[in-house]
Design an enzyme around this catalytic site. Structure first.
Site, mmCIF file in Angstrom:
data_model
loop_
_atom_site.group_PDB
_atom_site.id
_atom_site.type_symbol
_atom_site.label_atom_id
_atom_site.label_comp_id
_atom_site.label_asym_id
_atom_site.label_seq_id
_atom_site.Cartn_x
_atom_site.Cartn_y
_atom_site.Cartn_z
ATOM 1 C CB ILE A 168 -0.960 0.026 1.209
ATOM 2 C CG1 ILE A 168 -0.192 -0.104 2.531
ATOM 3 C CG2 ILE A 168 -2.002 -1.069 1.083
ATOM 4 C CD1 ILE A 168 -1.081 -0.011 3.765
ATOM 5 C CE LYS A 191 6.434 3.396 7.942
ATOM 6 N NZ LYS A 191 6.507 4.003 6.596
ATOM 7 C CG ASP A 285 9.271 12.969 6.936
ATOM 8 O OD1 ASP A 285 9.285 13.868 6.070
ATOM 9 O OD2 ASP A 285 9.196 11.760 6.646
#
Length: 531
Positions: A168, A191, A285
């Site tokens: 994804i 992840k 970030d």
């Protein structure tokens, strides 16, 4: 044998000098020769002592050097003997042929002990290897102990307990998959980092960052279930957010966003960043790609992701001597960071400002420029244009957040208050949305209004009549009203603007629904309608 001969010659010269009258050396030149002889004798005695104290191993490896020094001192003694006219048989005492024979005898003795030397070297190497093995074993045990201690700070999930279903998201640093945590029968996001050989330092840093991320729990921060740390496989297992990133939602032309949605999204993601800042944690970030969404009873649920990963990525790239990759985050990067300044709370707020602009326009920031243009123009103070149909107070929030001077930017706490005040003040029609496109360097927006059908499709019906609230609710439900004593018009009219309107205790007909839409949603602009 060479050095034994040298020692004997020194002894013989000294014994003769003791018998010579001191009057023989009154001449200045003779005194200098005698002093020079004395110096040579001292050097000879020093060399003999060094040789005698050296092991056979050292004598073997330094044989050539010793022989050169022997030859030099031997020649000097011969010259001094002749100069001083000592009563010696020079030819017999300084016999060159005898010296060659002695040297050969020395070499033969060394060669005869070569096996002993070889065995000695083998034993020494074996001891060194044993020492290295013990050291490596100790180091491994310490590393394993440290790893166990670090992993005890977060839940360790086995790779075999994870089932990968679909890719994804992907990037230079990691791939993200939707998957199943098998033992929990739970849908998660996995992840997986692109890591090869990790040094102890990097592995320690990864453990530290995962431990910190695991301990941070908040409604608007993506929850981390645990991590999988196995040889050549490093992953973190996090909550799965079905709608994906804010970036994806904004770029989806089929997704209808009201201004009430945008205010809510802005508030929730700011709360997430503020929570990190209150813990002295800088995200580093922030971008729409790291703002994840799901649906809940109030509309959208927003969670900030990837806090802590920017620092981890930078450490790994630095360890592998690779250039720090900033291409994906460049559009959201504060101007001071291009000058090698350290990330700060203020640089996080700047990035939020860029995301606010994305929410307002549904456009990609600086999409018309290359990386060099972005860096140069942002450092010069240039920002994207904010369309005129964006609510004035939302425009003000954007411009304050992305201010060129970092000390002029508000804190996240100030942003939260500004968003609440602007929302409550009815600065814009919350049922109004806008679709923006970029034409050349201009942002062109078309204003859209929700139809009754679109509004009705957004209503959250709660069949059991119970209320569901989260900490993003800006308004308080008024006291219970006896519905049966009032007509529906009067009931709705009793609520203030933007309140949650409770109609769950009333049976409504299709005709009633038309009234509800006109009065509750359009006129009262209720935040939540419970039927």
């Amino acid at each position: 044998m060479n050095f034994l001969g040298l020692s004997q010659r020194v002894d013989l010269i000294v014994s003769i000098l003791k018998k010579v009258s001191i009057s023989n050396f009154n001449d200045h030149g003779m005194r200098e020769a005698l002093e020079s002889l004395n110096e040579t004798i001292e050097q000879s005695l020093d060399l003999i002592k060094v040789f005698a104290d050296t092991s056979i191993f050292g004598q073997y490896w330094n044989n050539t050097s010793y022989q050169k020094q022997f030859a030099r001192l031997n020649d000097q003694l011969l010259n001094h003997t002749i100069t001083l006219n000592l009563a010696l048989n020079v030819n017999s005492i300084f016999d060159h042929n005898q010296d060659l024979m002695d040297r050969q005898e020395d070499l033969n003795e060394i060669l005869s002990r070569i096996d002993e030397l070889s065995l000695s070297v083998t034993k020494q190497n074996k001891k060194l290897n044993e020492i290295h093995q013990r050291f490596d074993s100790l180091e491994n045990r310490l590393q394993q102990r440290s790893s166990r201690e670090q992993q005890s700070n977060f839940l360790s999930i086995l790779k075999q307990d994870l089932q990968i279903e679909k890719l994804i998201g992907h990037g230079g640093f990691s791939n993200v998959y939707r998957g199943i945590w098998i033992s929990r029968d739970h849908c998660v996001a996995i992840k997986v980092f692109h890591l090869n050989q990790l040094t102890n330092k990097i592995q320690q840093n990864i453990f530290n960052e995962i431990s910190i991320m695991y301990q941070i729990r908040y409604d608007h921060l993506l929850g981390i279930f645990g991590a999988c740390i196995e040889p050549n496989y490093h992953a973190i297992i996090v909550e799965y957010m079905p709608l994906g990133s804010l970036f994806d939602v904004l770029q989806d032309t089929q997704c209808h966003l009201l201004w009430s949605d945008r205010w809510s999204i802005s508030l929730q993601m700011t709360k997430g960043i503020n929570y990190l800042h209150m813990m002295s944690f800088i995200h580093q970030d922030i971008k729409s790609l790291n703002i994840l969404l799901d649906r809940n009873s109030s509309g959208y649920l927003v969670k900030v992701s990837d806090f802590g990963l920017a620092k981890m990525q930078e450490e790994i790239q630095r360890e592998h001597h690779r250039k720090i990759i900033i291409a994906r985050t460049l559009r959201w990067k504060a101007p001071e960071l291009f000058q090698s300044n350290s990330p700060s709370f203020a640089s996080d707020v700047y990035s939020l400002g860029i995301v606010f602009w994305e929410l307002a326009t549904r456009c990609i920031p600086y999409n018309q420029w290359n990386d060099d243009d972005i860096i140069r123009n942002v450092m010069d103070g240039f920002r994207e244009k904010i369309p005129s149909n964006v609510p004035e107070k939302f425009t003000s929030i954007i411009t304050n957040a992305w201010h060129q001077q970092l000390d002029k930017r508000p804190t996240c706490q100030q942003l939260i208050e500004d968003i609440k005040i602007a929302y409550i003040s009815n600065d814009t029609n919350i049922n109004q949305s806008a679709s923006c496109t970029r034409k050349d360097d201009e942002i062109v927006c078309e204003r859209q209004h929700s139809t009754k059908c679109q509004i009705l499709s957004e209503i959250n019906t709660i069949s059991d009549g119970t209320n569901e609230y989260d900490d993003n609710s800006l308004f308080i439900t008024p006291p219970t009203i006896l519905i049966d004593e009032l007509k529906i018009e009067k009931l709705i009219d009793s609520y203030e603007l933007h309140e949650t309107i409770q109609l769950s205790e009333r049976s409504l007909t299709d005709e009633d629904m038309n009234v509800v839409v006109e009065l509750a949603i359009v006129k009262k602009q209720c935040r939540t309608l419970i039927l």
